[in-house]
Motif scaffolding. Structure first.
Motif, PDB file in Angstrom:
ATOM      1  N   LYS A  83       0.814  -1.219   0.000  1.00 23.01           N
ATOM      2  CA  LYS A  83       0.000   0.000   0.000  1.00 23.01           C
ATOM      3  C   LYS A  83       0.845   1.267   0.000  1.00 23.01           C
ATOM      4  O   LYS A  83       0.322   2.380   0.026  1.00 23.01           O
ATOM      5  CB  LYS A  83      -0.930   0.011   1.228  1.00 23.01           C
ATOM      6  N   LYS A  84       2.164   1.071   0.019  1.00 18.03           N
ATOM      7  CA  LYS A  84       3.108   2.199   0.015  1.00 18.03           C
ATOM      8  C   LYS A  84       2.804   3.183   1.149  1.00 18.03           C
ATOM      9  O   LYS A  84       2.724   4.394   0.954  1.00 18.03           O
ATOM     10  CB  LYS A  84       3.075   2.928  -1.335  1.00 18.03           C
ATOM     11  N   LEU A  85       2.614   2.633   2.349  1.00 19.19           N
ATOM     12  CA  LEU A  85       2.297   3.486   3.493  1.00 19.19           C
ATOM     13  C   LEU A  85       3.578   3.897   4.214  1.00 19.19           C
ATOM     14  O   LEU A  85       4.563   3.164   4.214  1.00 19.19           O
ATOM     15  CB  LEU A  85       1.379   2.745   4.465  1.00 19.19           C
ATOM     16  N   LEU A  86       3.508   5.057   4.837  1.00 21.73           N
ATOM     17  CA  LEU A  86       4.627   5.569   5.614  1.00 21.73           C
ATOM     18  C   LEU A  86       4.627   4.832   6.963  1.00 21.73           C
ATOM     19  O   LEU A  86       3.819   5.108   7.839  1.00 21.73           O
ATOM     20  CB  LEU A  86       4.398   7.070   5.818  1.00 21.73           C
ATOM     21  N   ALA A  87       5.545   3.866   7.091  1.00 24.34           N
ATOM     22  CA  ALA A  87       5.510   2.990   8.264  1.00 24.34           C
ATOM     23  C   ALA A  87       5.691   3.750   9.579  1.00 24.34           C
ATOM     24  O   ALA A  87       5.085   3.418  10.591  1.00 24.34           O
ATOM     25  CB  ALA A  87       6.573   1.902   8.131  1.00 24.34           C
ATOM     26  N   GLY A  88       6.520   4.777   9.556  1.00 21.45           N
ATOM     27  CA  GLY A  88       6.856   5.497  10.785  1.00 21.45           C
ATOM     28  C   GLY A  88       5.660   6.063  11.523  1.00 21.45           C
ATOM     29  O   GLY A  88       5.649   6.139  12.747  1.00 21.45           O
ATOM     30  N   SER A  89       4.634   6.451  10.788  1.00 24.36           N
ATOM     31  CA  SER A  89       3.503   7.112  11.431  1.00 24.36           C
ATOM     32  C   SER A  89       2.324   6.165  11.628  1.00 24.36           C
ATOM     33  O   SER A  89       1.275   6.563  12.095  1.00 24.36           O
ATOM     34  CB  SER A  89       3.041   8.288  10.568  1.00 24.36           C
ATOM     35  N   LEU A  90       2.524   4.908  11.275  1.00 27.81           N
ATOM     36  CA  LEU A  90       1.387   3.992  11.219  1.00 27.81           C
ATOM     37  C   LEU A  90       1.172   3.230  12.531  1.00 27.81           C
ATOM     38  O   LEU A  90       2.114   2.742  13.141  1.00 27.81           O
ATOM     39  CB  LEU A  90       1.647   2.993  10.086  1.00 27.81           C
ATOM     40  N   VAL A  91      -0.091   3.159  12.940  1.00 24.85           N
ATOM     41  CA  VAL A  91      -0.468   2.340  14.094  1.00 24.85           C
ATOM     42  C   VAL A  91      -1.402   1.257  13.563  1.00 24.85           C
ATOM     43  O   VAL A  91      -2.378   1.557  12.878  1.00 24.85           O
ATOM     44  CB  VAL A  91      -1.209   3.189  15.151  1.00 24.85           C
ATOM     45  N   VAL A  92      -1.064  -0.005  13.854  1.00 20.56           N
ATOM     46  CA  VAL A  92      -1.839  -1.118  13.297  1.00 20.56           C
ATOM     47  C   VAL A  92      -2.588  -1.854  14.400  1.00 20.56           C
ATOM     48  O   VAL A  92      -1.995  -2.278  15.389  1.00 20.56           O
ATOM     49  CB  VAL A  92      -0.905  -2.115  12.556  1.00 20.56           C
ATOM     50  N   GLU A  93      -3.894  -1.980  14.210  1.00 21.54           N
ATOM     51  CA  GLU A  93      -4.717  -2.738  15.140  1.00 21.54           C
ATOM     52  C   GLU A  93      -5.342  -3.897  14.360  1.00 21.54           C
ATOM     53  O   GLU A  93      -6.053  -3.673  13.379  1.00 21.54           O
ATOM     54  CB  GLU A  93      -5.806  -1.828  15.719  1.00 21.54           C
TER      55      GLU A  93
END
Lengths: 256, 65
Positions: free
Chosen positions: B24-34
């Motif tokens: 998904k080409k997401l910016l991992a640094g800012s991501l919170v995954v639930e």
């Protein structure tokens, strides 16, 4: 002038101005505003990402010596607020949480009942809970009983810049609560922040009025000065008002 | 297989969270995954495989007062 620090949870703060990260035209302004205002605590919100427009990591704009205060905005029930709080803590934002439960879309007024429920649950889980509420003395007492770290009554509805419309109710909280009273929402100008501090509020939280000023950095400093002035006036004990005039110069004539 | 991502049904491959984030080409640094109401910390993303019917929330911190 000697003043005690504002203690929330286990942290003591020199600054009595809390700020927010909403509505800034550019994130680069946030660290500059924090430096200019000396604010030591700032709010952030949590949302689903929009994968079509990647957002910047707002946390990277907040210096490490500033305490994060995640809010539960978007929550409509106590359960949702609790869920947001747990996510924020798991995500590394620390133990502070501003409970904000809103069902009223017109005035964005907080739901005091859901807020009390969420406060009780989260305080038991070790959070430092700062509930955003309508100023209501019996409720504030209940928040005290269930372990809130402060009470955050609104001055006027969020983002309205209308100042202390609830002034008389806030005064009753200040006079009767042991917990710190932090006036949150509606403070539109530095004089209104000073007014809250003169009354004996322990701190104020200002977001919109700083973030949407033409120069948020200078406005941040203006608010810091106002908060300090108001606090000093409160500690110095404000002189009494009177109905009739009392001369401040001698009442004798000029030459006799 | 199908999983629910941020409330929407999506067809994905049997990826790990890391692979999904990359896809998904997401910016991992800012991501919170639930995942199914449980936070998955970033150092576990490579080990956790997504499964049919999972409910995934991809969240991030944003400006707010």
């Amino acid at each position: 002038m000697q003043d005690e620090k504002l203690t929330l949870g286990k942290i003591s703060f020199e600054s009595r101005l809390l700020t927010g990260t909403g509505k800034f035209s550019a994130n680069e302004l946030i660290p500059k505003m924090l430096a200019a205002s000396g604010s030591q605590m700032i709010t952030v919100a949590l949302r689903r990402i929009d994968s079509s427009s990647p957002v910047e990591n707002i946390l990277s704009y907040i210096p490490e010596n500033v305490t994060l205060l995640p809010n539960t905005s978007g929550a409509r029930t106590a359960d949702e607020a609790v869920r947001v709080a747990r996510i924020a803590r798991e995500a590394g934002c620390g133990d502070f949480i501003k409970i904000e439960v809103i069902t009223d879309v017109k005035y964005l007024m907080p739901d005091n009942i859901e807020t009390l429920k969420a406060t009780e649950i989260l305080a038991k889980e070790g959070f430092v809970v700062l509930p955003y509420v309508m100023p209501d003395l019996p409720l504030a007492k209940r928040l005290e009983d269930v372990g809130a770290a402060a009470v955050m009554p609104l001055g006027s509805p969020i983002g309205t810049n209308r100042g202390l419309e609830t002034k008389a109710m806030i005064a009753r909280l200040i006079e009767n609560c042991k917990l710190p009273i932090i006036v949150d929402a509606g403070i539109g100008r530095p004089s209104q922040a000073a007014e809250a501090m003169e009354m004996g509020a322990d701190a104020v939280l200002v977001n919109t009025a700083i973030a949407t000023a033409t120069d948020p950095v200078v406005m941040g400093e203006a608010f810091a000065l106002a908060v300090r002035a108001g606090r000093m006036a409160y500690l110095a004990k404000i002189a009494a008002e009177s109905h009739l005039s009392r001369a401040s110069s001698p009442l004798t004539g000029f030459l006799n | 297989m199908e999983i629910v991502i941020n409330g929407e049904l999506e067809e994905i491959k049997p990826w790990t969270i890391s692979q999904l984030v990359e896809h998904k080409k997401l910016l991992a640094g800012s991501l919170v995954v639930e995942l199914n109401r449980e936070i998955i910390k970033q150092d576990q993303w490579q080990e956790v495989y997504l499964q049919e019917g999972d409910k995934l929330e991809l969240l991030s911190f944003v400006g707010g007062g």
